[in-house]
Design an enzyme around this catalytic site. Structure first.
Site, mmCIF file in Angstrom:
data_model
loop_
_atom_site.group_PDB
_atom_site.id
_atom_site.type_symbol
_atom_site.label_atom_id
_atom_site.label_comp_id
_atom_site.label_asym_id
_atom_site.label_seq_id
_atom_site.Cartn_x
_atom_site.Cartn_y
_atom_site.Cartn_z
ATOM 1 N N LYS A 54 0.840 -1.210 0.000
ATOM 2 C CA LYS A 54 0.000 0.000 0.000
ATOM 3 C C LYS A 54 0.873 1.256 0.000
ATOM 4 O O LYS A 54 0.627 2.207 -0.748
ATOM 5 C CB LYS A 54 -0.926 0.005 1.229
ATOM 6 C CG LYS A 54 -2.066 -1.011 1.139
ATOM 7 C CD LYS A 54 -2.833 -1.187 2.449
ATOM 8 C CE LYS A 54 -3.863 -2.322 2.309
ATOM 9 N NZ LYS A 54 -4.593 -2.639 3.540
ATOM 10 N N GLN A 98 -4.529 -0.936 9.628
ATOM 11 C CA GLN A 98 -4.554 -2.314 9.123
ATOM 12 C C GLN A 98 -5.168 -3.254 10.166
ATOM 13 O O GLN A 98 -4.818 -3.199 11.349
ATOM 14 C CB GLN A 98 -3.122 -2.756 8.765
ATOM 15 C CG GLN A 98 -3.021 -4.114 8.108
ATOM 16 C CD GLN A 98 -3.628 -4.183 6.706
ATOM 17 O OE1 GLN A 98 -3.802 -3.173 6.022
ATOM 18 N NE2 GLN A 98 -3.971 -5.379 6.278
ATOM 19 N N ASP A 121 -11.068 3.159 4.131
ATOM 20 C CA ASP A 121 -11.484 1.757 4.151
ATOM 21 C C ASP A 121 -13.008 1.621 4.072
ATOM 22 O O ASP A 121 -13.520 0.540 3.786
ATOM 23 C CB ASP A 121 -11.042 1.102 5.470
ATOM 24 C CG ASP A 121 -9.760 0.299 5.333
ATOM 25 O OD1 ASP A 121 -9.534 -0.262 4.243
ATOM 26 O OD2 ASP A 121 -9.014 0.212 6.322
#
Ligand code: GUN
Length: 297
Positions: A54, A98, A121
């Site tokens: 990422k 994460q 997200d």
């Protein structure tokens, strides 16, 4: 007839190219450089690989990348404080923490601490609520990537029967909402579904997101169906050497490809699309925060 492969690697490269050109336009026309903050807690091997990927792709797209690797002993309060600090930082347009987090931290407490407009997200309840009610929030990256592949492959999805297997907040539930928005007739199947094979056999679109290696058998797939395999299962592969693993999907690929018209491979299908959509979401977040429409770039 074997299925046509949906090439997620090639498609995601196109999305990343568009993101990079949008980033250039944002900078040239508006003096804005989108920034993404990625927070990882602990040293889970798979999470570290994803996060590094990422970070690399964020920089390659011309965006600012901020990386925070925190110890797995961090308290929930300190992690929430870090999120609040990033919420207040104008250089940061998107925040990604994460998952999974260590057991002593409530994931929902951390997710709900993220400013909804920076939640790239799309996991915050405000964003899942907006998705469920047809509003304009941030859409979770993996289901968004699946939808883009489906629309690119099939065009209009109206009236199609879609079966989503797996009811996670990250993939299954938002995927079902997105397909409903496209006017599909959606079945959301899960581990307690009575006749999973029977449900899948009726589907024009199958999205498998359960994390069980090759659960979906080839003879469950209707002739001409489209199969999106979200599975990323690491299976021991001693034939490749000691301690080696093989990546498998949730669908028995070779069998399924005999019946499907289109199918995503693992790896090289959904995986690369997820990060491309994260970059897309970061540009969208930066535009909205500046009062711009990302369609006008
Ligand atoms: N862990 C596995 N997938 C994801 C994802 O899409 N976002 C975050 N934050 N964590 C994950």
């Amino acid at each position: 007839m074997t299925a046509q492969v949906i090439d997620g690697k090639a498609f995601s490269a196109k999305i990343r190219e568009k993101v990079a050109s949008d980033v250039t336009a944002l900078q040239d026309k508006h003096g804005i450089k989108p920034g993404l903050a990625v927070v990882i807690v602990g040293e889970d091997a798979a999470s570290t690989i994803y996060v590094n990927s990422k970070i690399k792709q964020t920089s390659e797209a011309g965006m600012e990348s901020f990386h925070f690797a925190l110890p797995d002993t961090i308290s929930e309060a300190d992690l929430v404080a870090k999120v609040h600090e990033l919420n207040a930082d104008d250089r940061v347009n998107g925040i990604l923490v994460q998952l999974p987090l260590p057991k002593h931290i409530h994931e929902s407490a951390v997710i709900e601490a993220i400013a909804p407009e920076k939640d790239v997200d799309g996991f915050h309840v405000i964003n899942s609520g907006l998705l469920a009610t047809g509003g304009k929030g941030m859409v979770p990256c993996t289901p968004l990537g699946c939808l883009l592949m489906l629309k690119d492959t099939l065009g209009d999805l109206s009236g199609m029967k879609a079966v989503v297997i797996g009811r996670s907040n990250i993939v299954g539930k938002p995927m079902a909402q997105l397909l409903l928005q496209e006017n599909c007739t959606v079945t959301l199947a899960h581990s307690r579904t009575r006749d999973l094979a029977g449900e899948v056999k009726q589907a024009d679109i199958v999205v498998a997101a359960v994390g069980v290696s090759e659960l979906v058998k080839g003879d469950w797939i209707k002739k001409g169906a489209t199969v999106i395999d979200v599975g990323m299962n690491r299976i021991p592969a001693p034939e490749r050497g000691e301690g080696k693993v093989r990546l498998t999907g949730d669908v028995a690929y070779d069998e399924a490809a005999q019946n499907a018209a289109y199918i995503t491979p693992v790896p090289g299908g959904v995986g690369p699309m997820t990060i491309a959509c994260l970059l897309r979401n970061t540009v969208t977040a930066a535009c909205r925060q500046a009062g711009l429409d990302d369609n006008d770039l």
